[in-house]
Write a protein that holds these residues in place. Structure first.
Motif, PDB file in Angstrom:
ATOM      1  N   LYS A  57       4.879  -8.011   4.258  1.00 54.46           N
ATOM      2  CA  LYS A  57       4.722  -6.754   4.838  1.00 54.46           C
ATOM      3  C   LYS A  57       5.798  -5.473   4.056  1.00 54.46           C
ATOM      4  CE  LYS A  57       4.395  -9.078   9.407  1.00 54.46           C
ATOM      5  NZ  LYS A  57       4.949  -9.337  10.478  1.00 54.46           N
ATOM      6  N   GLN A  60       3.389  -4.046   1.758  1.00 55.73           N
ATOM      7  CA  GLN A  60       2.590  -3.254   2.158  1.00 55.73           C
ATOM      8  C   GLN A  60       3.240  -1.751   2.718  1.00 55.73           C
ATOM      9  OE1 GLN A  60       1.312  -5.643   5.690  1.00 55.73           O
ATOM     10  NE2 GLN A  60      -0.572  -6.472   4.265  1.00 55.73           N
ATOM     11  N   HIS A  64       2.161  -1.261  -1.971  1.00 54.64           N
ATOM     12  CA  HIS A  64       1.689  -2.374  -2.819  1.00 54.64           C
ATOM     13  C   HIS A  64       2.336  -1.892  -4.522  1.00 54.64           C
ATOM     14  CE1 HIS A  64      -0.356  -4.837  -0.213  1.00 54.64           C
ATOM     15  NE2 HIS A  64      -0.940  -3.573   0.101  1.00 54.64           N
TER      16      HIS A  64
END
Length: 198
Positions: A57, A60, A64
């Motif tokens: 998470k 993300q 990335h």
């Protein structure tokens, strides 16, 4: 993450990448450069086999940029054996230990302080067994090495940009959103040490 407001009534900016819709002007830590800083610093200390352990998470939310910076660095370096990124939603001591035993990194670069307890439960001691660097602050342990994302500069830049938008009466969602990247800083700590004989 979405926030529903009558955007045409507000001058607004976002901090970081957590809220992608609507696409506002945003101020962000430079996460791609921060992983490169961490890799440069551990190489300077003599570490040869960096391993990246990421909370999925967190990566993300960072678009990335941590994992892509790591892969780009390692591909350019052309190591004899490439350590795959250890990604998970929650760090498991057993899975972390299995990854460590299989790939034998000499330093672990972790996304955040949530890796500390699983490392402890897995019996991994730093810097004795393996070096440790954190990418998103060192929490309440300032003795750890890692990246300072420069929150005060991010906050200052956000206020400056918002005042500018208000001054020019710019409201609503911009046609072309601008991203301002704030450089991160290296925070020295005792969780990594100079490697002798390298």
């Amino acid at each position: 993450w979405r926030l529903k407001l009558e955007w045409n009534e507000f001058s607004a900016i976002a901090i970081g990448y957590s809220m992608l819709h609507p696409n506002l002007h945003r101020i962000c830590p430079d996460q791609y450069s921060s992983i490169r800083i961490a890799l440069r610093e551990v190489r300077h200390l003599g570490y040869q086999r960096p391993g990246l352990a990421l909370n999925l998470k967190s990566d993300q939310r960072a678009m990335h940029l941590w994992s892509s910076g790591f892969y780009g660095h390692e591909i350019a370096r052309k190591p004899a054996s490439f350590i795959p990124v250890f990604e998970c939603n929650e760090f498991s001591p057993a899975e972390l230990l299995a990854w460590y035993r299989k790939h034998k990194p000499d330093v672990i670069i972790g996304s955040d302080p949530t890796i500390l307890k699983p490392m402890q439960k897995a019996g991994l001691k730093y810097p004795g067994d393996v070096g440790l660097v954190l990418l998103a602050g060192t929490g309440d342990q300032p003795d750890l090495a890692g990246i300072d994302q420069n929150a005060s500069s991010i906050g200052a830049a956000a206020v400056e940009r918002l005042v500018e938008l208000m001054y020019y009466n710019e409201r609503g969602v911009p046609a072309t959103a601008r991203v301002t990247l704030i450089p991160s800083l290296w925070h020295e700590g005792s969780s990594v040490v100079k490697q002798t004989g390298r």
